[in-house]
Enzyme design. Sequence first.
Site: not given
Ligand code: HPA
Ligand code: ZN
Length: 325
Positions: A16, A18, A195, A198, A276-277
């Site tokens: 996971h 991006h 996703h 969350e 994630d990011d």
């Molecule tokens: N959630 C939703 N969209 C996203 C995320 C995330 O964690 N990271 C990049 N786009």
């Molecule tokens: Zn994500």
Amino acid sequence: AALDAFVAGLPKAELHLHIEGSLEPELMFALAQRNHIALPFADVEAVRAAYDFSNLQDFLDIYYQGANVLQTEEDFYDLAMAYFRRAAADNVRHAEIFFDPQTHTDRGIPYSVVIDGLWRAAQDAQALNLSVSLIHSFLRHLSEDAAFDSLAMAEPYLDRLVGVGLDSSEVGHPPSKFAGVFAKARDMGLMLCCHAGEEGPPEYVYEALDILEIDRIDHGNRSLEDPLLVARIIDEGLTLTVCPLSNHKLCVVPDLDMHPIPAMLKQGLKATINSDDPAYFGGYVNDNFLALTRRGLISKKDCVTLALNSVDGAFLDPDRRDALR
Ligand code: HPA
Ligand code: ZN
């Protein structure tokens, strides 16, 4: 330090991530300069100071803005190579990375520019002992028709994709909105990720399972609110790609001490740890492990389980999977 070395030593997969979220402020400035783009920040410190989010949308607004510096194939190559080097340093041996084509094609960057840059970097990652798969992610705040158009752009490059995903603003954009395009992607032989849970309710996770028939759940935190849903996820053997530092930065959890990974493991969910990011949330995959181990939330044995779950949950052929276990 012994704990750091232990976590670092575990071979792992990152499921996971991006790629646009791995854009570090230093590279953002370098690409802005190379492409003659003005940034609304004075310097790298000002960028980092802006990374103070109270929810997912706060983050997304600044994340999409940052992506504007990505213009050429070389930019996408440099972005991906920087992440691959950093991941390899964490002993990540396999990475399945999301990219958001619509973020780029909607501002006039051809799909070929994006995928050629990422693909060339993925090939070069092999020299880092890292295998890479690409996941084409749809933006859920846009229409399903737009997702169909995006999937059509991917058709000439199907052999470079392992799957599709669904990201961006969750609440108000349930998985059912994308039933048709996910069915089409499955017919094209692609694996399906979404996703869900969350910020969105357990109902969205049910939709991802029942309507999209996904192969892997991204985040999934709010599944824990519904014991029947937890039982269903376990029964289907689905992997959850969980992101502790992201959850904290986006206020999905009020405090890292309350992170649900221990509860997920205890209940028998196949949880994994991911970044994630990482450029926006303050840490790569080992930092995410250490955020939990240092707080005493997970043991060394849990770390081994989480790393094995990541290899088991990857979309890999059996030979490569065995090589990583
Ligand atoms: N959630 C939703 N969209 C996203 C995320 C995330 O964690 N990271 C990049 N786009
Ligand atoms: Zn994500």
